[in-house]
Write an enzyme that holds these catalytic residues in place. Structure first.
Site, PDB file in Angstrom:
ATOM      1  N   ASP A  13      22.353  47.031  36.593  1.00  0.00           N
ATOM      2  CA  ASP A  13      21.603  46.159  35.097  1.00  0.00           C
ATOM      3  C   ASP A  13      20.269  46.638  35.082  1.00  0.00           C
ATOM      4  O   ASP A  13      19.314  45.550  35.490  1.00  0.00           O
ATOM      5  CB  ASP A  13      21.633  44.473  35.577  1.00  0.00           C
ATOM      6  CG  ASP A  13      23.536  43.961  35.690  1.00  0.00           C
ATOM      7  OD1 ASP A  13      23.877  44.600  35.646  1.00  0.00           O
ATOM      8  OD2 ASP A  13      23.256  42.245  36.118  1.00  0.00           O
ATOM      9  N   ASP A  36      33.376  44.615  39.858  1.00  0.00           N
ATOM     10  CA  ASP A  36      31.369  44.173  39.967  1.00  0.00           C
ATOM     11  C   ASP A  36      31.375  43.273  40.902  1.00  0.00           C
ATOM     12  O   ASP A  36      31.664  42.867  41.489  1.00  0.00           O
ATOM     13  CB  ASP A  36      31.521  43.576  38.256  1.00  0.00           C
ATOM     14  CG  ASP A  36      30.371  43.646  38.218  1.00  0.00           C
ATOM     15  OD1 ASP A  36      29.192  43.817  38.570  1.00  0.00           O
ATOM     16  OD2 ASP A  36      29.898  42.617  37.095  1.00  0.00           O
ATOM     17  N   GLU A  96      27.344  41.960  46.130  1.00  0.00           N
ATOM     18  CA  GLU A  96      26.255  41.249  46.695  1.00  0.00           C
ATOM     19  C   GLU A  96      26.077  39.955  47.767  1.00  0.00           C
ATOM     20  O   GLU A  96      25.164  40.230  47.919  1.00  0.00           O
ATOM     21  CB  GLU A  96      25.243  41.610  46.383  1.00  0.00           C
ATOM     22  CG  GLU A  96      25.395  43.211  45.664  1.00  0.00           C
ATOM     23  CD  GLU A  96      26.091  43.238  43.992  1.00  0.00           C
ATOM     24  OE1 GLU A  96      25.943  44.271  43.286  1.00  0.00           O
ATOM     25  OE2 GLU A  96      26.456  42.314  43.578  1.00  0.00           O
TER      26      GLU A  96
END
Length: 806
Positions: free
Chosen positions: A518, A452, A455
């Protein structure tokens, strides 16, 4: 990034230099490159050469059908690194590039031309009073850069430039472009009337990118925004070519926006570098593009099955996990992977790779039971951030494995985990250290890793290898995912490694799988997820997944959840995941009951999930072969209608449906009522669920209808030989044995299907129709069940069966 005020003027605070006139032309010593000196105004006599800025342009070919163009104003300035590429040597007989011009080192007279040819692709420039760089495939013009196309812009601190420049974590609307760089170089490539533009990685807006401003700068912005987790500076167009901007940093695209006739891309600094890749069709473009930047690894067969997660913020332990897994088994829903999200580690300790002993006192035993008793594979969540409560923080700090600020302090933030630091993957020792932590997790019984984040990368830091901060923002994710993927591959072996990654840049496609971030738990969230997936697979990524039912939202509407199931199980990879609620289907049936909604037995969430999970498992001979094609030729498992039907004008704009491989058309339903509208291209199509045929041989048809929760528009393309095996409960079985071979041939002709069997050999099933007779043959004489369309099957003898068309 917009620099101009309308067509004629620059914006306030912007000084522009344009390449106006190709002045000197030459061919490289190798005979396979060209060089052009372009001046910023037309030269009439020698006095005009004084105080005159110039651009230097170098063109070469790293592979057949690919031309690289490098243009600079000042060649002594620092250049942002490009991406690793696989250049093909001429002595391998692959590149046929050659350059022609007025002679080695000669200037040439007005009208003299230099031309670089690579396969059918060519680049031509002519000495004269106007700038013209033209790309052709054979005689067809693909695109061009003419007039004021190549430019260098100097900004003042108050420049009124429309952009999204670098802030603390990256893109910030409050900063000025000048803060990123006072100088930008840009080029514009022309578009034909009606030419569509696609790609740029995972973008949640319309699939056709014309009219959009796109900044290549990875952000954690959610799926209902203009930001993206996987920004790729690559696009392709309906005119038969693709473009990769070879820059790891911030690349800004104006796609038929600032100049409605061009795609403009700009980068900070004094130079720009890009590859133009010819097709002529989208598949050929991707084949060449992925040969250049890398193709996806093979993924294990078990990864195609259904994944179930603990969801994000839920509280769970072994008993909770077991209850969910047993609940799926009790309802005959085959499960392949169970995923532990964040809270397998203790709060404030992410990432420390330590199982929270309050809930998992015997994790080796737990994982062993999942493997041996439940027949499952296991995935665990990690990220590259190290909270200061983690036992790894001090260890990483002492060894110099965490990113530091210019003053020598460790860079830290409270956004996400308190006081977290960031692993410096530019340090080889830090990579080995992190790989060791991953391998320990694998040794405990974990099979796959969800990587995950990646970024939120700061700009005010110093990297171990001296990398420029702006270039590391997007590139960080590649080092992160590559490190973890290598760790898995070193333990599990090639073809058995699998990530579940959110962030990516160019090269990330080599470490599958990626998921869509998401998303909102709404029909809009579902639609924008599909658009993002179509854009990503149009950018070189072979595999893609998303959160079935959506991620955000306390409890998604059961209708959204059920509609999403069909979409999710007819994707390359399929995962049930959410934010605050477990995504097990019986909870959604309970919600319907609470609302007083009565569903027929076949349309409950449990029944719908069971049906589509088993459908996907039955298609594994077909799907696994698609995965091999992604690995071998760069062809994605899921494809846009444009990619499969580039000559169909209607298909160019379709972004609410897709092709699952070349043969299956899927149109997800984005409504409570089940009303759906979609397009069938020219040909004959057979409905998967009803067996009815739609004859579109004269022209493509728009279709409309109303679907139950247990169906979705799923159509089989004529010319298909589809290999499937019903009744399986696992994705791991012999794909060439005891299969049903369904033939869809509406007229005389021949078609085949290739599948990989259990020992790794290819089996080819060939069908040929002549009049009313259809003959089906297996390449090695193995028996199978053959049928026409969705009809009754007949068992072959000695690997051959002859059927009569009714």
């Amino acid at each position: 990034m917009k620099f101009t005020n309308g067509y004629w003027l620059a914006r306030p605070g912007v000084e522009a230099l344009y390449a106006r006139s190709p002045y000197e032309l030459s061919v490289g010593d190798d005979g396979k490159s060209i060089d052009v000196l372009a001046t910023t105004r037309v030269i009439h006599d020698r006095a005009d050469t004084l105080n005159l800025p110039t651009f230097r342009i170098h063109a070469s070919s790293p592979a057949e059908g690919v031309i690289r163009v490098q243009a600079s104003h000042w060649k002594g300035s620092r250049v942002c690194p490009g991406f690793p590429v696989n250049e093909q040597e001429a002595d391998e007989g692959i590149i046929t590039a050659s350059a022609q011009g007025p002679g080695d080192g000669e200037i040439g007279q007005d009208g003299s031309t230099v031309r670089l040819t690579s396969g059918d692709l060519s680049l031509t420039m002519t000495k004269g009073d106007s700038f013209d760089m033209t790309f052709r495939c054979g005689e067809k013009e693909l695109t061009h850069a003419r007039g004021k196309s190549l430019a260098r812009f100097l900004l003042t601190p108050d420049a009124a430039v429309s952009t999204q420049p670098v802030g603390e974590f990256g893109v910030s609307p409050t900063a000025h472009a000048y803060d990123e760089s006072p100088v930008f170089t840009s080029i514009q490539l022309g578009l034909e009337v009606g030419e569509r533009v696609y790609g740029f990685g995972e973008r949640f807006g319309p699939y056709v990118k014309n009219g959009q401003t796109i900044d290549i700068w990875n952000e954690d912005g959610g799926t209902a925004s203009e930001q993206g987790y996987k920004d790729i500076p690559f696009y392709m167009t309906s005119n038969g070519y693709g473009v990769l901007v070879n820059n790891r940093g911030h690349v800004s695209f104006e796609v038929a926006s600032e100049n409605t006739e061009t795609v403009q891309f700009s980068v900070p600094g004094e130079a720009i570098d890009f590859y133009l890749i010819s097709g002529p069709d989208p598949k050929r473009i991707l084949e060449r593009y992925t040969a250049l930047v890398g193709r996806p690894a093979e993924v294990p067969a078990w990864s195609y099955g259904l994944w179930l997660t603990t969801s994000f913020t839920t509280k769970y332990d072994e008993q909770t996990v077991t209850s969910m897994i047993d609940g799926m088994a009790e309802r005959d829903i085959p499960l392949s992977v169970f995923h532990y999200d964040c809270y397998w580690m203790r709060e404030f300790h992410w990432t420390d790779f330590q199982w929270d002993k309050r809930f998992f006192p015997d994790i080796e035993g737990t994982l062993s039971r999942l493997h041996e008793d439940k027949g499952l594979h296991v995935c665990a969540w990690i990220n590259p951030y190290i909270g200061q409560e983690s036992i790894l923080f001090d260890e990483g700090a002492d060894k110099g494995y965490l990113v530091r600020k210019p003053d020598g302090d460790i860079w830290q933030t409270d956004l996400w985990q308190a006081g977290m630091g960031l692993v410096d993957f530019t340090n080889p020792a830090a990579r080995d250290w992190y790989k060791g932590k991953v391998k320990t997790l694998l040794a405990q019984g974990v099979d796959a890793i969800k990587t995950d984040f990646g970024e939120r990368i700061p700009s005010d830091v110093v990297w171990f290898d001296g990398s420029d901060s702006a270039s590391m923002h997007n590139w960080y994710t590649q080092l992160y995912n590559q490190t973890v993927f290598e760790a898995i591959e070193e333990v599990k072996g090639k073809g058995q490694a699998c990530l579940y990654a959110r962030s990516a840049t160019v090269g990330g496609q080599q470490q599958p799988v990626h998921w869509g971030g998401d998303c909102e738990s709404t029909f809009n969230g579902m639609a924008q997820t599909l658009r993002a997936g179509l854009s990503l697979v149009s950018s070189g990524f072979g595999f893609w997944s998303h959160d079935i039912g959506g991620f955000e939202g306390a409890h998604p509407d059961p209708a959204v959840y059920k509609r999403w199931i069909a979409f999710g199980l007819l994707s390359s990879h399929s995962r049930l995941h959410g934010s605050t609620v477990y995504r097990v289907p019986w909870l959604f049936d309970q919600e319907d009951e609470r609302r007083g909604v009565v569903n027929p037995p076949e349309q409950t969430a449990v029944s719908v999930l069971r049906k589509f999970t088993r459908l996907k498992i039955s298609l594994m001979p077909y799907l696994y072969q698609l995965g091999l094609e992604a690995h071998e030729a760069g062809q994605p498992v899921m494809r846009s209608m444009f990619m499969e039907f580039p000559d169909d004008r209607t298909a160019l704009d379709c972004d609410r449906q897709y092709m699952l491989g070349p043969s299956l058309l899927v149109a997800p339903v984005f409504s409570y009522s089940g009303d759906v509208e979609y397009y069938l291209p020219k040909g004959v199509w057979t409905n998967w669920f009803t067996g009815e045929q739609e004859d579109c041989r004269e022209a493509g048809h728009w279709m409309s209808g109303r679907e139950g929760f247990d169906t979705v528009p799923l159509w089989i393309r004529d010319g298909t030989v589809l290999v499937a095996r019903q009744g399986q409960t696992s994705t791991e079985y012999a794909y060439g044995t005891d299969v049903t071979v369904s033939v869809f041939l509406a007229q005389d002709g021949k078609a085949e299907a290739r599948v990989r069997d259990e020992v790794g050999d290819d089996v080819v099933f060939t069908a040929e129709r002549s009049g009313d007779q259809v003959t089906i043959v297996s390449s090695d004489g193995r028996d199978f069940t053959g049928c026409l369309g969705k009809g009754e099957g007949v068992r072959s003898q000695n690997g051959q069966v002859v059927l009569t068309v009714a």
